[in-house]
Each structure stands twice: as C-alpha cells, then as structure tokens.
Design an enzyme around this catalytic site. Structure first.
Site, PDB file in Angstrom:
ATOM      1  N   ASP A  89       1.149  -0.540  -0.102  1.00  0.00           N
ATOM      2  CA  ASP A  89       0.325  -0.096   0.000  1.00  0.00           C
ATOM      3  C   ASP A  89       1.638   0.845   0.165  1.00  0.00           C
ATOM      4  O   ASP A  89       1.574   1.851   1.212  1.00  0.00           O
ATOM      5  CB  ASP A  89      -1.036   0.210   1.178  1.00  0.00           C
ATOM      6  CG  ASP A  89      -1.681   1.522   1.321  1.00  0.00           C
ATOM      7  OD1 ASP A  89      -1.712   2.121   0.634  1.00  0.00           O
ATOM      8  OD2 ASP A  89      -2.905   1.477   2.862  1.00  0.00           O
ATOM      9  N   LYS A 143       1.592   8.529 -17.941  1.00  0.00           N
ATOM     10  CA  LYS A 143       1.341   9.490 -17.813  1.00  0.00           C
ATOM     11  C   LYS A 143       0.156   9.402 -17.207  1.00  0.00           C
ATOM     12  O   LYS A 143      -0.860   8.002 -16.679  1.00  0.00           O
ATOM     13  CB  LYS A 143       0.620  10.180 -19.002  1.00  0.00           C
ATOM     14  CG  LYS A 143       0.327   8.880 -19.941  1.00  0.00           C
ATOM     15  CD  LYS A 143      -0.071   9.460 -21.280  1.00  0.00           C
ATOM     16  CE  LYS A 143      -1.788  10.727 -21.281  1.00  0.00           C
ATOM     17  NZ  LYS A 143      -2.754   9.618 -22.151  1.00  0.00           N
ATOM     18  N   HIS A 173       4.500   6.980 -24.910  1.00  0.00           N
ATOM     19  CA  HIS A 173       4.375   6.303 -25.653  1.00  0.00           C
ATOM     20  C   HIS A 173       4.965   6.117 -27.262  1.00  0.00           C
ATOM     21  O   HIS A 173       5.300   5.071 -27.897  1.00  0.00           O
ATOM     22  CB  HIS A 173       3.935   5.185 -25.232  1.00  0.00           C
ATOM     23  CG  HIS A 173       2.280   5.220 -25.480  1.00  0.00           C
ATOM     24  ND1 HIS A 173       1.043   6.388 -25.191  1.00  0.00           N
ATOM     25  CD2 HIS A 173       1.945   5.053 -26.879  1.00  0.00           C
ATOM     26  CE1 HIS A 173       0.225   5.605 -26.098  1.00  0.00           C
ATOM     27  NE2 HIS A 173       0.407   4.839 -26.555  1.00  0.00           N
ATOM     28  N   LYS A 177       7.382   4.376 -30.646  1.00  0.00           N
ATOM     29  CA  LYS A 177       6.731   4.203 -32.042  1.00  0.00           C
ATOM     30  C   LYS A 177       8.363   4.249 -32.610  1.00  0.00           C
ATOM     31  O   LYS A 177       8.565   5.199 -33.260  1.00  0.00           O
ATOM     32  CB  LYS A 177       6.024   4.553 -32.066  1.00  0.00           C
ATOM     33  CG  LYS A 177       4.231   4.677 -31.411  1.00  0.00           C
ATOM     34  CD  LYS A 177       2.686   5.155 -31.791  1.00  0.00           C
ATOM     35  CE  LYS A 177       1.665   4.941 -30.915  1.00  0.00           C
ATOM     36  NZ  LYS A 177       0.922   3.844 -30.820  1.00  0.00           N
ATOM     37  N   GLU A 211      -9.271   7.517 -33.437  1.00  0.00           N
ATOM     38  CA  GLU A 211      -9.546   5.921 -32.260  1.00  0.00           C
ATOM     39  C   GLU A 211     -10.921   5.591 -33.032  1.00  0.00           C
ATOM     40  O   GLU A 211     -11.424   6.312 -32.450  1.00  0.00           O
ATOM     41  CB  GLU A 211      -9.148   5.877 -31.028  1.00  0.00           C
ATOM     42  CG  GLU A 211      -7.096   6.450 -31.244  1.00  0.00           C
ATOM     43  CD  GLU A 211      -7.285   6.803 -29.291  1.00  0.00           C
ATOM     44  OE1 GLU A 211      -7.190   5.307 -28.963  1.00  0.00           O
ATOM     45  OE2 GLU A 211      -7.463   7.377 -28.762  1.00  0.00           O
ATOM     46  N   HIS A 235       1.070  13.137 -26.850  1.00  0.00           N
ATOM     47  CA  HIS A 235       1.097  12.185 -28.076  1.00  0.00           C
ATOM     48  C   HIS A 235       1.446  13.644 -29.316  1.00  0.00           C
ATOM     49  O   HIS A 235       2.676  13.353 -30.209  1.00  0.00           O
ATOM     50  CB  HIS A 235       0.205  11.534 -27.984  1.00  0.00           C
ATOM     51  CG  HIS A 235       0.359  11.102 -27.675  1.00  0.00           C
ATOM     52  ND1 HIS A 235       1.589  10.342 -26.740  1.00  0.00           N
ATOM     53  CD2 HIS A 235      -0.512   9.828 -26.590  1.00  0.00           C
ATOM     54  CE1 HIS A 235       0.985   8.979 -25.451  1.00  0.00           C
ATOM     55  NE2 HIS A 235      -0.435   9.102 -25.654  1.00  0.00           N
TER      56      HIS A 235
HETATM   57  C1  BG6 Z   1      -2.697   7.203 -24.338  1.00  0.00           C
HETATM   58  C2  BG6 Z   1      -4.160   7.808 -24.243  1.00  0.00           C
HETATM   59  O1  BG6 Z   1      -1.828   8.206 -23.586  1.00  0.00           O
HETATM   60  O2  BG6 Z   1      -2.891   6.875 -25.929  1.00  0.00           O
HETATM   61  C3  BG6 Z   1      -5.295   6.637 -24.418  1.00  0.00           C
HETATM   62  O3  BG6 Z   1      -4.564   7.781 -22.814  1.00  0.00           O
HETATM   63  C4  BG6 Z   1      -5.447   6.423 -25.982  1.00  0.00           C
HETATM   64  O4  BG6 Z   1      -6.863   7.230 -24.633  1.00  0.00           O
HETATM   65  C5  BG6 Z   1      -3.909   6.732 -26.213  1.00  0.00           C
HETATM   66  O5  BG6 Z   1      -6.211   5.304 -26.864  1.00  0.00           O
HETATM   67  C6  BG6 Z   1      -4.209   5.634 -27.714  1.00  0.00           C
HETATM   68  O6  BG6 Z   1      -2.368   5.054 -28.156  1.00  0.00           O
HETATM   69  P1  BG6 Z   1      -1.884   4.342 -29.439  1.00  0.00           P
HETATM   70  O7  BG6 Z   1      -1.029   3.737 -29.088  1.00  0.00           O
HETATM   71  O8  BG6 Z   1      -3.183   3.399 -29.327  1.00  0.00           O
HETATM   72  O9  BG6 Z   1      -2.301   4.932 -30.448  1.00  0.00           O
END
Ligand code: BG6
Length: 482
Positions: A89, A143, A173, A177, A211, A235
């Site tokens: 915890d 994040k 992230h 890529k 998305e 991003h």
């Molecule tokens: C995340 C967001 O950082 O990135 C999400 O919080 C989003 O809402 C995601 O779906 C998208 O990542 P990727 O790699 O699937 O484009």
C-alpha cells in the site's frame, strides 16, 4: 549513466497497462536475449498476491497478449522465473522495507511507476525512505503527469526531491513507436528534405490521430481530462515538435530535447479571443463504426458531460522557419478508423508549364498506425500520346516499410522504452521543461474555452468530428487528408 539495471521494480504490476503492454514487452525483450543477464523483475501493487500468484497473472497476460508462436514454454518459464512480487500500500511507508529487501542491492535499479498520479508523491517518498533513490536508481513515470501546469509541477517537484532529472524518465509512448523515430531518420538522415523543410517549401502540416474506441471503461479518468489533455498535451505535441524542430547536433538526450523544447515554447498561445477560430471541440453521439452501432458518449458515461472526445486545432510555431505555416491537429475517439498520420503538404511549383493538367503539390505522408509507412506523392506523366495535351497525375513514391524490413519484427513501443530505461538511455523520454511548455500551451487553450464557455459540438460516432472541424481547414482552402 548507461550502466544496465540489475532489478526492475514495476509499480501497478497487476494493472491493465502491465498486463497488456509491460509484461508482454519485457517478455519480448527476454526471449530475444535483450534483458541484462539476471535482471530481476519485481512487481508491486496493492493486491495481496505472492510471487507465485503474480507469475500466474503474468503467464495469463502473455497467453492473452503474445502470439502463440512467440512463446515456447521454455522461454515463458525462463521469463516467469525472473518475476517476484511484493504487495504494497504505497500510501503507507512501512511496506517499503519489504520491497527494499526484495530488491537487495539498490545500486542498479530501474523503477517504473504506472499508478494513479495521486500515488506518485507517497510512492516516491516511500522509495526514498527505503534507500531506493540513491545514485544508481532511475525512475520512469507514466502519464498523466498532472492535469495542468500547476499539478504537473507538484508531481515534478516531488520527483525532483528524490531523483535528479538525469535519472527521471517521463514516458510518452508515442516516442517508442518505430515510425515516430523514423521521422528523425527521414528528416536528418536524408539531404533531400531539409532545404524544403520550412515556410518557403511547406504549405501546411496535418497531424491526425483517430481511434475507433470509446471510453473503454476509463470514464473516471477520461471524463476529467478530455481529448485535449489526454492526447494533444503529450503525444500530438511531441509529434509536432519532432516535425518542427531544428536539426539536433547529436542523437543524444540533451541535443534532441533542447531542440524539441524550443519548438514547444514557440507555439503561439491560443487565447479566449482565438479559440473559436483556431479550435473545435466535439463529443460523439450514437453512430456506427465499421457497420456496428455504438452508443454516444453521454450514454456510455451515464450522464451528460461537456468533455470533448474530439479536438481540432490550427496551431502556429512562431519562429523563423515556420512563419505563417499552419499545423492542423485533430484527434478523437469513435472516429471512422484507427489512424495516426502526419501529412506534410509542400507548396506548388512556382510556375507550371503544363497548365493545371492534373497538377497537385507534393505531399509527404508519414503513417504511424495502423501500418507504418512513408510515402511521397510525385507528379508523373500519364502514359499516352497526349493528343489533347499532356496529363499529369500524382503517384506515390513509397518507402514500403513493410517490405523493406519484412524480416524484422516490429516491437511494441514499450519494448523500446523499457529497454532504454533499463540501460539508462534518456533520449526518447520527455524532459521536465518539455512537459511544462506543453502544459503552458494547453492551459491557455483551456482557459480560453472556459472564458468563452465553448461547447463540445456533437458528432455521430464513425465520423471525423463535427462539421466545424472541416470548416477549420476549409476556410484556409485546405482539406483534411482522409
Ligand atoms: C493514451 C491515451 O495515452 O494513448 C488513450 O490515454 C489512447 O486514450 C492511447 O487510447 C492511444 O495510444 P495508441 O498507441 O493506441 O495510439
């Protein structure tokens, strides 16, 4: 600091990100022999598991998220043998001693925090109190790093109290890529583009991240954030910075991040006076994706909300290189497809000796998802005897990434980022000044929205946002690349 870690401590080890991404990524690295020999992976979370139960959880995650042919039983067993688990915890300091005991020598330690941001402060204090923040310890943070500049500073101050910037690894992230890194190769590994990569050669840039998913059970988080903070703050602004930055002298953490932060600080503020002309907010209603009916956002949420699930922005980078070049950004949930791409629209030739004859200005298309690719449209002559005059047509000059590198397995972004963390390579992690410049710009837009009570306009799921998003570019004579 480039000494590889001997232990990796994963906070939030039973969570969704760990199961979907982190454990499969670590497994991918382990099965290719890329993890340091003997690296121990210690999971921790609130759940009262023991190491055996955590290994079971990890085994299930691998079954679910790694293709069967990539997980021979012996490789899986060798990976699971690296895993241990300590329940904790994080709000109570007394549990950290057991964690430190499991880590053993803390001199070569990598820590990954994938927990609620409210736990960052107590976790960091607990780590420091248990002797897990010494010179050899690196800390990675997922994040959201705050929800505005002020709250991000609180987090960053708490981090800085225990871990200096040189040992802090903020994750975006998208930087893990492959095609995002390829953008650097394209810009700075080729002589072709740089002379044109400015306001004289480029008409505008588009960055789209669409998305098809909706709330995905993340209502609590998402409804408090919205598309601007969930996607643009991190991003999309990182993508913009990579497109717009000056050539770094070296591919190292300081050179690359110095150039990115200059771009982020040059973003023209969008204030209350400009939000209506430069931004569009949207929220999806009921609609259909790939022929399947889907509910609207408010229905998924169970109540009315003004949170935007789509945002489009016309941004400017106010510096010499980009004078007058719009950067159109758009991102949203429940779009017609999963698509992340950057379009660099070059200017037309100054004079066409062919008349219009099908002329179209060159366009560089950098596709990040679903397939990675880089293509350039070029004018070519349509074959024929041209009795009615010569005709031109735009044809793609394609790098064909899939074929060019057919024998190379594409890695999950987190494989790259975890390995860089373990080895202490900071180039693909976000520096504090970048995060703060990002929040400064985003906070300005949000203040403008609040001041003008800008509503989220409805759009039917399965569309690229509300009609106003189309008007945003059409006013400039530009169409979104669909
Ligand atoms: C995340 C967001 O950082 O990135 C999400 O919080 C989003 O809402 C995601 O779906 C998208 O990542 P990727 O790699 O699937 O484009």
């Amino acid at each position: 600091m480039t000494v590889p870690a001997t232990s990796l401590l994963l906070f939030g080890a039973t969570g969704d990100l760990a199961r979907r991404m982190l454990l499969p990524s670590l497994f991918g690295l382990a099965s290719d022999g890329l993890l340091p020999e003997g690296l121990k992976i210690i999971g921790t979370a609130r759940s009262a598991l023991d190491s055996a139960a955590f290994r079971d959880l990890a085994a299930k995650a691998l079954e679910q998220f790694v293709e069967a042919e990539r997980r021979p039983p012996a490789t899986v067993a060798a990976f699971l043998a690296r895993l241990a688990y300590v329940p904790l915890d994080a709000t109570k300091t007394d549990g950290f001693a057991a964690l430190a005991a499991e880590v053993g020598d803390p001199g070569r330690l990598a820590i990954f925090l994938s927990t609620a941001p409210s736990l960052f402060g107590p976790t960091i204090a607990g780590l420091a109190g248990a002797g897990l923040a010494g010179d050899g310890a690196r800390l990675a943070l997922e994040k959201p790093l705050g929800s505005d500049l002020a709250s991000s500073r609180v987090i960053n101050d708490a981090v800085a109290a225990a871990y200096p910037e040189s040992r802090t690894f903020r994750i975006d992230h998208y930087l893990g890529k492959e095609t995002v890194q390829n953008l650097l190769a394209l810009r700075f590994g080729n002589v072709l583009f740089e002379p044109l990569w400015n306001a004289a050669g480029i008409d505008h840039v588009q960055i789209s991240v669409g998305e098809t998913v909706g709330l995905e059970g993340r209502a609590d988080y998402y409804d408090g954030m919205g598309a601007l903070r969930d996607m643009v703050q991190n991003h999309m602004l990182q993508l913009l910075a990579l497109v717009a930055m000056e050539p770094p002298a070296r591919f190292d953490p300081t050179s690359v991040r110095d150039e990115k932060v200059k771009v982020l600080r040059s973003l023209r503020p969008i204030t209350a006076a400009g939000v209506a002309a430069h931004t569009v907010r949207g929220q999806y209603g009921a609609g259909a994706i790939a022929g399947q009916p889907v509910a609207g956002y408010a229905d998924e949420l169970g109540r009315a909300s003004n949170t935007e699930t789509f945002v489009a922005i016309k941004a400017h980078v106010d510096n010499w290189r980009w004078k007058g070049v719009p950067f159109y950004l758009r991102t949203g949930k429940r779009m017609p497809g999963r698509l992340s791409e950057i379009i660099v629209q070059f200017r037309a030739v100054p004079h066409s000796m062919f008349g219009d004859a099908g002329m179209a200005a060159n366009k560089l298309i950098i596709s990040i998802q679903p397939e990675e690719n880089i293509g350039l449209t070029m004018m070519a002559k349509v074959p024929g005897l041209d009795r009615d005059g010569l005709k031109l047509r735009a044809v793609p000059l394609d790098i064909g990434m899939q074929n060019a590198f057919a024998d190379v397995r594409r890695r999950i972004a987190y494989e790259r980022l975890l390995l860089d963390l373990i080895e202490g390579q900071q180039t693909l992690f976000v520096r504090r000044d970048e995060v703060e410049a990002q929040w400064t710009w985003i906070d300005g837009i949000r203040a403008g929205w609040t001041e003008t009570t800008m509503p989220a306009r409805p759009y039917a799921a399965g569309n690229w946002g509300p009609a106003a998003a189309i008007a945003l570019t059409e006013r400039d004579g530009v169409s979104w690349h669909d």
